[in-house]
Scaffold this active site. Structure first.
Site, PDB file in Angstrom:
ATOM      1  N   ASP A   1       0.846  -1.198   0.000  1.00  0.00           N
ATOM      2  CA  ASP A   1       0.000   0.000   0.000  1.00  0.00           C
ATOM      3  C   ASP A   1       0.881   1.248   0.000  1.00  0.00           C
ATOM      4  O   ASP A   1       2.025   1.211   0.473  1.00  0.00           O
ATOM      5  CB  ASP A   1      -0.939  -0.022   1.214  1.00  0.00           C
ATOM      6  CG  ASP A   1      -2.142   0.904   1.036  1.00  0.00           C
ATOM      7  OD1 ASP A   1      -2.313   1.472  -0.068  1.00  0.00           O
ATOM      8  OD2 ASP A   1      -2.913   1.066   2.002  1.00  0.00           O
TER       9      ASP A   1
ATOM     10  N   HIS B   1       0.639  -3.693   6.415  1.00  0.00           N
ATOM     11  CA  HIS B   1      -0.352  -3.944   5.368  1.00  0.00           C
ATOM     12  C   HIS B   1      -0.850  -2.573   4.868  1.00  0.00           C
ATOM     13  O   HIS B   1      -0.102  -1.873   4.207  1.00  0.00           O
ATOM     14  CB  HIS B   1      -1.453  -4.839   5.969  1.00  0.00           C
ATOM     15  CG  HIS B   1      -2.333  -5.507   4.970  1.00  0.00           C
ATOM     16  ND1 HIS B   1      -3.091  -6.612   5.274  1.00  0.00           N
ATOM     17  CD2 HIS B   1      -2.611  -5.218   3.679  1.00  0.00           C
ATOM     18  CE1 HIS B   1      -3.787  -6.985   4.201  1.00  0.00           C
ATOM     19  NE2 HIS B   1      -3.514  -6.159   3.228  1.00  0.00           N
TER      20      HIS B   1
ATOM     21  N   ASN C   1      -7.370  -4.833   7.367  1.00  0.00           N
ATOM     22  CA  ASN C   1      -6.691  -4.736   6.079  1.00  0.00           C
ATOM     23  C   ASN C   1      -6.150  -3.337   5.818  1.00  0.00           C
ATOM     24  O   ASN C   1      -5.003  -3.163   5.441  1.00  0.00           O
ATOM     25  CB  ASN C   1      -7.677  -5.145   4.974  1.00  0.00           C
ATOM     26  CG  ASN C   1      -7.006  -5.337   3.635  1.00  0.00           C
ATOM     27  OD1 ASN C   1      -6.367  -4.422   3.127  1.00  0.00           O
ATOM     28  ND2 ASN C   1      -7.117  -6.516   3.061  1.00  0.00           N
TER      29      ASN C   1
ATOM     30  N   ASP D   1      -7.901  -3.996  -5.031  1.00  0.00           N
ATOM     31  CA  ASP D   1      -7.245  -4.178  -3.738  1.00  0.00           C
ATOM     32  C   ASP D   1      -7.248  -2.856  -2.960  1.00  0.00           C
ATOM     33  O   ASP D   1      -8.092  -2.669  -2.082  1.00  0.00           O
ATOM     34  CB  ASP D   1      -5.827  -4.719  -3.970  1.00  0.00           C
ATOM     35  CG  ASP D   1      -5.220  -5.341  -2.736  1.00  0.00           C
ATOM     36  OD1 ASP D   1      -5.520  -4.841  -1.632  1.00  0.00           O
ATOM     37  OD2 ASP D   1      -4.441  -6.298  -2.843  1.00  0.00           O
ATOM     38  N   ASN D   2      -6.350  -1.925  -3.289  1.00  0.00           N
ATOM     39  CA  ASN D   2      -6.319  -0.650  -2.574  1.00  0.00           C
ATOM     40  C   ASN D   2      -6.634   0.532  -3.480  1.00  0.00           C
ATOM     41  O   ASN D   2      -5.934   0.756  -4.465  1.00  0.00           O
ATOM     42  CB  ASN D   2      -4.928  -0.415  -1.973  1.00  0.00           C
ATOM     43  CG  ASN D   2      -4.685  -1.316  -0.787  1.00  0.00           C
ATOM     44  OD1 ASN D   2      -5.326  -1.179   0.252  1.00  0.00           O
ATOM     45  ND2 ASN D   2      -3.777  -2.263  -0.949  1.00  0.00           N
TER      46      ASN D   2
END
Ligand SMILES: *[C@@H]1O[C@H](CO)[C@@H](O)[C@H](O)[C@H]1NC(C)=O
Length: 367
Positions: free
Chosen positions: A53, A119, A173, A275-276
């Protein structure tokens, strides 16, 4: 009675068949990807095991998490992690001097660096002092936590400020920070147990949620999601974006005045596993790192030596916070980049991060 039994059994069979078909379809066995990039791309030296990230400040300074281990990671994953001498770190990158590359930040203060498996990441900048605080999801060996650091620009280090630990934080997350001591976070799965977590995925149970910490209390503000993953706040902090892995969607919420309350605004279905999400700090538009063939990403997560495809999507953010005009600045079959999890666009440069692979920097000429 026999007819009745037949009907019941046939119905159960059909429901199971429908479920299995849906799972097989979502896993993406039938998909194929063709490579394209927005301009020349190169690896950033120094990152070999993940850049999951990225948080980018309006001035172009970026913070990158590396060296993830999930509580549910396989023993093979942990073995490769040890063999590659991977470790949990936060890397620093400056979009305004990209030729300087990336460098790991040293961590000072009372912090156990050998229990750091970072994360999701986000930042908060104090308007008056200019101080920058970095919030990081940490899968410690025993439990998950959100770690807060202060960025010390003079010696490029992070000073550990505090750890957020609470039963409300169980298998998280990502974080989206709304103040010096308040943030949203996603509980990705309902349990850190490997078996239960796998069962939850195959049964497609919707046990994930978004919670809010207002500085004093933890509260669940949205729930009933399957694998709620990355979070991002709009530039004006009035909207929250959440990526749902596997079912492939981005959900848009409006933040209400009252603490962390959220009102659902829009769902954008994607046919890929986002995802991000991140917001371009200069344009306010949204990017997401995605995994177009999730079964191949599952292979990479089982064995980090196996490649899998990577993808970046770009969305325009409208005045009302909704998303439109989806474009795909990057797609790769795994020959260059594996399982992208995030992308950050700043001026004409884009960083693409991965769960357990390298970090790519692309010049963006057109997409
Ligand atoms: C740091 O974390 C490691 C791994 O969990 C643990 O073995 C060690 O005891 C911890 N050290 C301290 C000082 O807490």
């Amino acid at each position: 009675m026999q007819t009745y039994l037949k009907i019941v059994l046939t119905s159960i069979l059909l429901i199971i068949l429908q479920h299995v078909t849906r799972v097989v379809y979502l896993l993406g066995f039938h998909k194929h990807v063709y490579n394209h990039e927005p301009g020349p791309c190169k690896y950033m030296d120094g990152i070999e095991f993940g850049s999951e990230d990225i948080a980018t400040l309006p001035d172009g300074k970026a913070f990158i998490t590396s060296g993830i281990v999930m509580p549910t990671s396989s023993s093979l994953f942990r073995q490769v992690y040890a063999e590659k001498k991977a470790k949990g770190q936060i890397f620093f990158f400056d979009f305004k001097s990209s030729e300087s590359g990336v460098a790991p930040l040293t961590i000072q203060g009372d912090f156990n660096a050998s229990d750091f498996y970072p994360h999701g990441i986000d930042y908060w900048q104090d308007k008056t002092s200019g101080k920058v605080f970095i919030f990081v999801v940490n899968h410690r060996r025993q439990f998950d936590a959100v770690e807060k650091f202060e960025f010390v620009p003079s010696d490029k280090s992070l000073k550990h400020v505090r750890s957020y630990v609470d039963p409300a934080i169980y298998f998280i997350n990502d974080v989206a920070v709304t103040g010096e001591n308040s943030f949203y976070f996603t509980n990705f799965q309902s349990s850190r147990s490997q078996t239960w977590a796998a069962l939850e995925i195959y049964l497609m149970l919707q046990l994930g949620s978004i919670s809010y910490f207002d500085g004093k209390h933890y509260e669940t503000v949205a729930e009933g999601y399957m694998l709620p993953n990355g979070l991002a706040l709009s530039l004006d902090k009035r909207h929250l974006y959440m990526a749902s892995t596997l079912i492939g969607a981005i959900r848009v919420f409006r933040r209400e005045e009252n603490a962390g309350q959220l009102t659902f605004v829009q769902e954008v279905k994607l046919n890929t596993s986002p995802d991000n999400p991140t917001i371009n700090p200069l344009t306010g538009h949204l990017l997401v790192g995605a995994q177009p063939i999730i079964i191949k990403t599952a292979h990479t997560l089982e064995n980090p030596r196996l490649p899998s495809p990577a993808q970046v999507l770009h969305f325009e953010v409208n005045d009302d916070g909704t998303l439109s005009k989806i474009k795909e600045p990057y797609l790769n079959d795994g020959s260059v980049l594996w399982s992208s999890s995030v992308a950050s666009l700043y001026d004409n440069k884009m960083l693409i991060g991965t769960v357990v692979h390298k970090l790519l920097l692309c010049e963006v000429r057109a997409f």
